[in-house]
Motif scaffolding. Sequence first.
Motif, PDB file in Angstrom:
ATOM      1  N   ASP A  31      32.483  25.305 -15.684  1.00  0.00           N
ATOM      2  CA  ASP A  31      33.166  25.776 -14.489  1.00  0.00           C
ATOM      3  C   ASP A  31      33.358  27.291 -14.534  1.00  0.00           C
ATOM      4  O   ASP A  31      33.048  27.946 -15.532  1.00  0.00           O
ATOM      5  N   GLN A  32      33.835  27.844 -13.437  1.00  0.00           N
ATOM      6  CA  GLN A  32      33.995  29.288 -13.292  1.00  0.00           C
ATOM      7  C   GLN A  32      34.901  29.895 -14.359  1.00  0.00           C
ATOM      8  O   GLN A  32      34.647  31.007 -14.821  1.00  0.00           O
ATOM      9  N   ARG A  36      33.421  32.846 -16.636  1.00  0.00           N
ATOM     10  CA  ARG A  36      34.056  34.170 -16.526  1.00  0.00           C
ATOM     11  C   ARG A  36      34.660  34.622 -17.853  1.00  0.00           C
ATOM     12  O   ARG A  36      34.530  35.777 -18.238  1.00  0.00           O
ATOM     13  N   ALA A  97      33.626  39.364 -13.391  1.00  0.00           N
ATOM     14  CA  ALA A  97      34.334  38.217 -13.959  1.00  0.00           C
ATOM     15  C   ALA A  97      35.831  38.468 -14.108  1.00  0.00           C
ATOM     16  O   ALA A  97      36.638  37.565 -13.893  1.00  0.00           O
ATOM     17  N   ASN A 103      32.870  34.701  -5.370  1.00  0.00           N
ATOM     18  CA  ASN A 103      31.623  34.501  -6.082  1.00  0.00           C
ATOM     19  C   ASN A 103      30.634  33.815  -5.150  1.00  0.00           C
ATOM     20  O   ASN A 103      30.877  32.679  -4.766  1.00  0.00           O
ATOM     21  N   GLU A 122      26.464  37.472  -8.667  1.00  0.00           N
ATOM     22  CA  GLU A 122      26.801  36.053  -8.591  1.00  0.00           C
ATOM     23  C   GLU A 122      26.952  35.534 -10.015  1.00  0.00           C
ATOM     24  O   GLU A 122      26.048  35.687 -10.835  1.00  0.00           O
ATOM     25  N   ASN A 124      27.208  32.582 -12.632  1.00  0.00           N
ATOM     26  CA  ASN A 124      26.894  31.170 -12.837  1.00  0.00           C
ATOM     27  C   ASN A 124      26.370  30.984 -14.262  1.00  0.00           C
ATOM     28  O   ASN A 124      26.196  31.951 -15.004  1.00  0.00           O
TER      29      ASN A 124
END
Length: 145
Positions: A31-32, A36, A97, A103, A122, A124
């Motif tokens: 997940d983000q 990050r 981040a 995003n 972006e 990912n």
Amino acid sequence: MQGGSLDPEALNPRSYLAYLKQFAANNNSLDQVFVRRIIGSIFYALYNYWAAKSYLKGRRGDGPYQDSFRLSDFFTDMVKLGLEDAIYRIFIYRVAADHYVLNPTRIKVVTRPWKDVEVDVEINRDKLVKLLDLALTVLDFLEKL
């Protein structure tokens, strides 16, 4: 008051970066938050290792023990080593981040040598794996300093 001792290899992030690369490659559903936080840690792992090696070579920074170094000095050294593209990409993703919530997003760099550059980013898992490859390339050079 006296500062502590310093073993630069204690701050060598090779095993950490290798672990992160394996972790990211094997986890398609990161997940983000994970992505990050890993991106931020990549940048500062390289920076801290560079600072430790710089200190042991006699370079001095700020602070009571002169062990606090400026990012601009790190960037200058990376450019001199021919690593501008790699460290630039790691840095802009670190900025995205840590300082931007959308995003994808567009960031404006406020740090030299790239001050006022705007770039679309972006975040990912695939970008993370590429950043880890770049970080390992930068580390190859730092280990030889």
